[in-house]
Design an enzyme around this catalytic site. Structure first.
Site, PDB file in Angstrom:
ATOM      1  N   GLN A  78     -14.316 -50.777  -1.637  1.00  0.00           N
ATOM      2  CA  GLN A  78     -13.489 -51.856  -2.171  1.00  0.00           C
ATOM      3  C   GLN A  78     -12.858 -52.562  -0.976  1.00  0.00           C
ATOM      4  O   GLN A  78     -11.985 -52.009  -0.308  1.00  0.00           O
ATOM      5  CB  GLN A  78     -12.414 -51.298  -3.106  1.00  0.00           C
ATOM      6  N   THR A  84      -7.259 -51.344 -10.162  1.00  0.00           N
ATOM      7  CA  THR A  84      -8.234 -50.387 -10.695  1.00  0.00           C
ATOM      8  C   THR A  84      -9.417 -51.072 -11.369  1.00  0.00           C
ATOM      9  O   THR A  84     -10.532 -50.551 -11.344  1.00  0.00           O
ATOM     10  CB  THR A  84      -7.551 -49.449 -11.688  1.00  0.00           C
ATOM     11  N   GLY A 146       1.593 -45.139 -18.385  1.00  0.00           N
ATOM     12  CA  GLY A 146       1.364 -46.090 -19.460  1.00  0.00           C
ATOM     13  C   GLY A 146       1.330 -45.365 -20.795  1.00  0.00           C
ATOM     14  O   GLY A 146       0.768 -44.271 -20.910  1.00  0.00           O
ATOM     15  N   GLU A 161       2.153 -50.577 -20.062  1.00  0.00           N
ATOM     16  CA  GLU A 161       2.608 -49.958 -18.824  1.00  0.00           C
ATOM     17  C   GLU A 161       4.119 -49.750 -18.864  1.00  0.00           C
ATOM     18  O   GLU A 161       4.853 -50.452 -19.557  1.00  0.00           O
ATOM     19  CB  GLU A 161       2.220 -50.827 -17.619  1.00  0.00           C
ATOM     20  N   HIS A 369      -6.346   0.961  19.837  1.00  0.00           N
ATOM     21  CA  HIS A 369      -5.056   0.390  20.212  1.00  0.00           C
ATOM     22  C   HIS A 369      -5.200  -0.634  21.337  1.00  0.00           C
ATOM     23  O   HIS A 369      -5.902  -0.399  22.315  1.00  0.00           O
ATOM     24  CB  HIS A 369      -4.084   1.473  20.726  1.00  0.00           C
ATOM     25  N   TYR A 372      -8.743  -5.782  24.278  1.00  0.00           N
ATOM     26  CA  TYR A 372      -9.413  -7.068  24.113  1.00  0.00           C
ATOM     27  C   TYR A 372     -10.893  -6.863  24.391  1.00  0.00           C
ATOM     28  O   TYR A 372     -11.292  -6.461  25.496  1.00  0.00           O
ATOM     29  CB  TYR A 372      -8.864  -8.143  25.052  1.00  0.00           C
ATOM     30  N   ASN A 383     -16.115   5.305  22.273  1.00  0.00           N
ATOM     31  CA  ASN A 383     -14.662   5.313  22.116  1.00  0.00           C
ATOM     32  C   ASN A 383     -14.043   4.380  23.154  1.00  0.00           C
ATOM     33  O   ASN A 383     -14.280   4.532  24.360  1.00  0.00           O
ATOM     34  CB  ASN A 383     -14.104   6.723  22.302  1.00  0.00           C
ATOM     35  N   ARG A 446     -10.016   3.338  40.922  1.00  0.00           N
ATOM     36  CA  ARG A 446      -8.568   3.146  40.967  1.00  0.00           C
ATOM     37  C   ARG A 446      -8.066   3.664  42.313  1.00  0.00           C
ATOM     38  O   ARG A 446      -8.714   4.499  42.955  1.00  0.00           O
ATOM     39  CB  ARG A 446      -7.882   3.879  39.818  1.00  0.00           C
TER      40      ARG A 446
END
Length: 481
Positions: A78, A84, A146, A161, A369, A372, A383, A446
């Site tokens: 439109q 409408t 309406g 209306e 526990h 990441y 494990n 380490r």
């Protein structure tokens, strides 16, 4: 072709700006229960077996059309917001076939209409050989709508209306929902609608008088639940519509064998599928293409998006899953996060504060526990100790690692990707592993521990007396040395 045999075409009006939403997003794209509002109208139209569905767009047309791409609908724009009546004509003229179908008019901001209601509306329209059938409802206070005015015999006479209604007319409880079934003459009659009104717009409601002038049958089909035609014009109404859909969806799942411990707090989007004997604890949110198999339990305040949970999975409270696949008998959480690309095979344990991304964990893997696990494949029965980190990012690229079956990774270990850890290897706690580890080997990476006897006494004795006085325990300890 008889009236009952006519095909059905649908025009969905979705061109309005929706200024009351106060949003850059077109009104009809605001989501309700997992779908943009306009997508609910499309879903309802498809459920009726519509031959052709045209969505009339205007404000934000590109966004609306992109959101519905691939849905099987077509679009008509439109160019100007002329009301409408004009929007309907734009859509009707875009239908593939002209002059042989009933036309259902829906709105893109009424997501609560049930397909069964629309089927009943269409059946009534055809059973009475009506030219225009209006879907109506009643409210104790129909302010803003309406009103439907009937003659002494109960026939629909006109629609007035709100702003043009007299006090007596405003007291009428039956209102116009804006949903219509029209016969094939509607586009031709719509071209005769004028904009001779204060707003200078073309109103679709003017079709009623045009049909009456033709001597055509005009009916109103009254539904029992006014919530179905509730429009969502602002954020308050959007929340109200979402609450209605949430109740419907939750009720349907409970009736199908799902336990919702506190339905008022649980949100399940319409696109989610749930098996039998699923239990959802309070505050659970399920989104997108999530599929949950039989016997799954999802703990309180967990959020699951676009994920697959196989039989018997347990998701403990406050876990977040997105784009994950969780195998049979696995358990996740509490406070776990599974990110996209995560695949857990059967009987995997993911504990608290474990995060995974683009990770595949084979049967029986345990990561209990604070870990990441990103860009990694981990073999069966391995494990993963507390504090394990897969360091997968070098600042520019992500790197993939492979951990074999039966590996033991000690606490606080870091695997610097890309790494290959062989089957049955051991990684000593606290290691920063920067080389591959062969099958069955022990890797220790380490620094050597040094223990300096008497260091604490010398340290504290040299501290300023004012600092020592702030630590009452220290004086007694020093006296004992």
């Amino acid at each position: 072709m008889t009236h009952k045999e006519r095909p059905l075409d649908v025009v969905i009006l979705a061109a309005g700006q929706g200024t009351r939403m106060k949003s850059a997003l077109p009104k009809v794209l605001h989501p309700v229960a997992g779908r943009p509002m306009v997508a609910w109208a499309v879903k309802a139209a498809k459920a009726l077996g519509a031959r052709d569905i045209v969505v009339v767009t205007g404000h934000g047309a590109e966004q609306v059309e992109a959101a519905l791409a691939g849905s099987g609908v077509r679009f008509a724009r439109q160019a100007q917001q002329l009301g409408t009546g004009n929007a309907f004509l734009v859509g009707a003229e875009a239908l593939r076939h002209q002059g042989d179908a009933d036309i259902l008019v829906l709105y893109g901001d009424t997501p609560l209409l049930r397909p069964e209601t629309l089927r009943a509306l269409l059946a009534d329209h055809r059973a009475h050989n009506s030219a225009l059938t209006i879907l109506t409802a009643e409210l104790p206070d129909a302010t803003g709508y309406g009103r439907i005015l009937r003659d002494a015999d109960g026939h629909v006479e006109r629609i007035v209306e709100e702003k043009a209604a007299t006090p007596e007319e405003k007291a009428v409880r039956e209102f116009n929902s804006g949903v219509y079934v029209l016969d094939a003459r509607a586009p031709e009659l719509a071209r005769r609608i004028t904009n001779d009104n204060p707003a200078g717009e073309y109103y679709l409601t003017d079709l009623l008088e045009l049909y009456r002038q033709e001597g055509a049958q005009v009916r109103a089909f009254k539904l029992h639940d006014p919530d179905e035609v509730m429009g969502a014009n602002d954020r308050v109404q959007l929340a109200q519509a979402a609450a209605v859909l949430r109740r419907r969806i939750n009720t349907a799942h409970m009736q199908a064998g799902v336990t919702l411990q506190d339905p008022s707090t649980i949100q399940i989007e319409d696109t989610v599928t749930l098996g039998r004997d699923v239990t959802l604890e309070p505050g659970v949110i399920l989104r997108g293409q999530t599929r949950v198999a039989d016997g799954v339990t999802i703990g309180a305040y967990s959020v699951v998006t676009d994920s697959v949970l196989e039989e018997g999975v347990i998701v403990k409270p406050h876990s977040v899953l997105e784009g994950a696949h969780v195998g049979k008998g696995s358990d996740v959480g509490p406070f776990a996060r599974l990110r996209p690309g995560t695949v857990l095979e059967e009987s995997v344990h993911i504990g608290n504060f474990v995060e995974t991304k683009n990770a595949r964990l084979a049967e029986g893997v345990k990561a209990g526990h604070l870990a990441y696990l990103g860009d990694v494949t981990i073999g069966a029965e391995t494990n993963v100790g507390a504090g394990t980190i897969i360091a997968n990012f070098d600042g520019v690229h992500k790197h993939q690692s492979t951990v074999g079956a039966g590996v033991f990774i000690g606490s606080n270990a870091t695997l610097i990707a890309p790494r290959v850890i062989g089957d049955a290897a051991f990684i000593a706690a606290g290691s920063a592993v920067h080389a591959d580890v062969p099958e069955g080997a022990l890797a220790i990476a380490r620094g050597k521990q040094r223990t300096l006897e008497g260091w604490s006494r010398r340290y504290w004795s040299g501290m300023h007396e004012g600092v020592r006085k702030k630590l009452p325990w220290l004086a007694g300890w020093l006296e004992r040395q």
